[in-house]
Design an enzyme around this catalytic site. Sequence first.
Site, PDB file in Angstrom:
ATOM      1  N   ASN A  50      -1.790  -3.784   2.618  1.00 40.70           N
ATOM      2  CA  ASN A  50      -0.996  -2.996   2.080  1.00 40.70           C
ATOM      3  C   ASN A  50      -0.698  -2.074   2.949  1.00 40.70           C
ATOM      4  OD1 ASN A  50      -2.625  -3.517  -1.626  1.00 40.70           O
ATOM      5  ND2 ASN A  50      -1.203  -4.470  -0.192  1.00 40.70           N
ATOM      6  N   ASN A  75       0.983  -4.878 -10.941  1.00 38.23           N
ATOM      7  CA  ASN A  75       1.656  -2.654 -11.276  1.00 38.23           C
ATOM      8  C   ASN A  75       3.213  -2.890 -10.967  1.00 38.23           C
ATOM      9  OD1 ASN A  75      -0.772  -1.916 -11.790  1.00 38.23           O
ATOM     10  ND2 ASN A  75      -0.877  -0.973 -10.031  1.00 38.23           N
ATOM     11  N   GLY A  76       3.168  -3.393  -9.624  1.00 39.50           N
ATOM     12  CA  GLY A  76       4.621  -3.451  -9.727  1.00 39.50           C
ATOM     13  C   GLY A  76       5.710  -4.171 -10.328  1.00 39.50           C
ATOM     14  N   ARG A  77       5.281  -5.752 -10.920  1.00 40.56           N
ATOM     15  CA  ARG A  77       5.744  -6.033 -12.159  1.00 40.56           C
ATOM     16  C   ARG A  77       6.314  -6.026 -13.154  1.00 40.56           C
ATOM     17  NH1 ARG A  77       3.196 -11.463 -10.016  1.00 40.56           N
ATOM     18  NH2 ARG A  77       1.637  -9.834  -8.725  1.00 40.56           N
ATOM     19  N   TRP A  78       4.693  -4.945 -13.639  1.00 41.90           N
ATOM     20  CA  TRP A  78       4.543  -4.447 -15.012  1.00 41.90           C
ATOM     21  C   TRP A  78       6.167  -3.096 -14.774  1.00 41.90           C
ATOM     22  CZ3 TRP A  78       3.615   0.714 -16.738  1.00 41.90           C
ATOM     23  CH2 TRP A  78       3.170   1.009 -17.551  1.00 41.90           C
ATOM     24  N   THR A 130      -6.690  -3.793   3.581  1.00 40.00           N
ATOM     25  CA  THR A 130      -5.423  -3.347   4.496  1.00 40.00           C
ATOM     26  C   THR A 130      -4.297  -3.727   4.781  1.00 40.00           C
ATOM     27  OG1 THR A 130      -6.851  -5.621   5.930  1.00 40.00           O
ATOM     28  CG2 THR A 130      -7.359  -3.606   5.852  1.00 40.00           C
ATOM     29  N   ARG A 177       3.579  -1.753   3.102  1.00 35.15           N
ATOM     30  CA  ARG A 177       4.223  -1.192   2.528  1.00 35.15           C
ATOM     31  C   ARG A 177       5.244  -0.408   2.615  1.00 35.15           C
ATOM     32  NH1 ARG A 177       1.787  -2.604  -3.643  1.00 35.15           N
ATOM     33  NH2 ARG A 177       0.697  -4.919  -3.375  1.00 35.15           N
ATOM     34  N   ASP A 207      -3.754  -6.895  -9.897  1.00 36.08           N
ATOM     35  CA  ASP A 207      -2.635  -7.387  -9.725  1.00 36.08           C
ATOM     36  C   ASP A 207      -1.699  -6.875 -10.778  1.00 36.08           C
ATOM     37  OD1 ASP A 207      -0.734  -7.230  -7.255  1.00 36.08           O
ATOM     38  OD2 ASP A 207      -0.828  -9.696  -7.659  1.00 36.08           O
ATOM     39  N   HIS A 211       2.210   1.842 -10.447  1.00 34.96           N
ATOM     40  CA  HIS A 211       0.589   2.374 -10.453  1.00 34.96           C
ATOM     41  C   HIS A 211       0.076   3.543 -10.972  1.00 34.96           C
ATOM     42  CE1 HIS A 211       1.281  -0.392  -7.337  1.00 34.96           C
ATOM     43  NE2 HIS A 211       2.574   0.715  -6.683  1.00 34.96           N
TER      44      HIS A 211
HETATM   45  C1  IPE Z   1      -4.396  -7.650  -3.682  1.00 35.05           C
HETATM   46  O1  IPE Z   1      -3.243  -7.949  -3.958  1.00 35.05           O
HETATM   47  C2  IPE Z   1      -4.909  -5.783  -3.383  1.00 35.05           C
HETATM   48  C3  IPE Z   1      -4.815  -5.090  -3.983  1.00 35.05           C
HETATM   49  C4  IPE Z   1      -4.614  -5.611  -5.440  1.00 35.05           C
HETATM   50  C5  IPE Z   1      -5.480  -4.166  -4.086  1.00 35.05           C
HETATM   51  P1  IPE Z   1      -2.025  -7.427  -3.352  1.00 35.05           P
HETATM   52  O2  IPE Z   1      -0.415  -7.708  -4.174  1.00 35.05           O
HETATM   53  O3  IPE Z   1      -1.410  -6.902  -2.091  1.00 35.05           O
HETATM   54  O4  IPE Z   1      -1.958  -9.196  -2.888  1.00 35.05           O
HETATM   55  P2  IPE Z   1      -0.161 -10.495  -2.612  1.00 35.05           P
HETATM   56  O5  IPE Z   1       0.242  -9.631  -1.445  1.00 35.05           O
HETATM   57  O6  IPE Z   1      -0.147 -10.705  -3.487  1.00 35.05           O
HETATM   58  O7  IPE Z   1      -1.743 -11.251  -1.915  1.00 35.05           O
HETATM   59  C1  IPE Z   2      -1.251  -3.781  -8.031  1.00 38.43           C
HETATM   60  O1  IPE Z   2      -0.220  -3.952  -7.579  1.00 38.43           O
HETATM   61  C2  IPE Z   2      -1.392  -2.469  -6.440  1.00 38.43           C
HETATM   62  C3  IPE Z   2      -1.868  -2.521  -6.024  1.00 38.43           C
HETATM   63  C4  IPE Z   2      -1.873  -3.625  -4.294  1.00 38.43           C
HETATM   64  C5  IPE Z   2      -1.983  -1.277  -4.979  1.00 38.43           C
HETATM   65  P1  IPE Z   2       0.584  -4.863  -7.136  1.00 38.43           P
HETATM   66  O2  IPE Z   2       1.637  -2.689  -6.157  1.00 38.43           O
HETATM   67  O3  IPE Z   2       0.822  -5.394  -5.805  1.00 38.43           O
HETATM   68  O4  IPE Z   2       2.346  -5.433  -8.233  1.00 38.43           O
HETATM   69  P2  IPE Z   2       2.522  -6.501  -7.919  1.00 38.43           P
HETATM   70  O5  IPE Z   2       1.715  -7.038  -7.519  1.00 38.43           O
HETATM   71  O6  IPE Z   2       4.116  -6.018  -6.822  1.00 38.43           O
HETATM   72  O7  IPE Z   2       3.294  -6.820  -9.249  1.00 38.43           O
HETATM   73 MG    MG Z   3       0.802  -7.630  -6.003  1.00 37.24          MG
END
Ligand code: IPE
Ligand code: IPE
Ligand code: MG
Length: 247
Positions: free
Chosen positions: A69, A23-26, A67, A72, A21, A38
């Site tokens: 995700n 990737n987005g914040r990074w 499931t 998004r 978890d 990602h």
């Molecule tokens: C959990 O991460 C799913 C994966 C890492 C693939 P999310 O980022 O989707 O989970 P929540 O929304 O913070 O619970």
């Molecule tokens: C995990 O990183 C990857 C997936 C869930 C596919 P996120 O995409 O959830 O990143 P954050 O949590 O928004 O930073």
């Molecule tokens: Mg996440």
Amino acid sequence: MDKKLRIDLQRVPKHVAIIMDGNGRWAKGKGMSRVFGHRNALTAVRESVETAAQIGVEAITLYAFSTENWKRPKLEVDALMSLLINSLKKELPTFQKNGVAVNAIGNIENLPQKAQKALSDVILQTKTNTTIILTLALSYGSREEIVNAIKNISKKVVNKELNLEEIDEKTINNHLYTFNLPEVDLMIRTSGEHRISNFLLWQMAYAELYFTDILWPDFRKEHFYDAIIDYQNRERRFGKTSEQITE
Ligand code: IPE
Ligand code: IPE
Ligand code: MG
């Protein structure tokens, strides 16, 4: 002291599961789009699998797409699917070099055809590798998995292939996507979130949980060692007393 030397190779977790978890914040922290995050997650995957294989972990399961995700933005989902396809192809030589057998759990039929094909190809090509099983959780949700298991068990009862009285924990285990994997010993979640997010609920019943603030794209060998060392400093009592364990 070298972190690797601090690991007791006799007490390595058999099965490590990781919620990758952050990737987005990074990416956001770098002023970039979520997809950039990602794209920069592959090194962390490679280092984790390689390190796990080197210290004797038998199974590593990575939560790659839940499931939930699917909710998004389409652009992000599409990007994740193409990344999956490209990475599977790109990583094949590394899988072969490290003896990695690839496996997948989840509602795989929901993935795009191309992703299903890339997945079944790499599973077939790595089938005889024996060092470690790498399971990718894709379109995976623990509740969906349990519903699916209950349906399949019920069908067998209705068809009289299975006796109601015979149903036990093993029956459930055997009908989960993880039927061929050992129980999860250690669960790692990156990015500072302290939740399970519908991952391996049944399988984690007695897992040790490890949370780190490191964002997934920054996760490296040394962080993996940190998690293993932390795990080895815990006493797993499984309901017994400490005295019973140390006897
Ligand atoms: C959990 O991460 C799913 C994966 C890492 C693939 P999310 O980022 O989707 O989970 P929540 O929304 O913070 O619970
Ligand atoms: C995990 O990183 C990857 C997936 C869930 C596919 P996120 O995409 O959830 O990143 P954050 O949590 O928004 O930073
Ligand atoms: Mg996440």
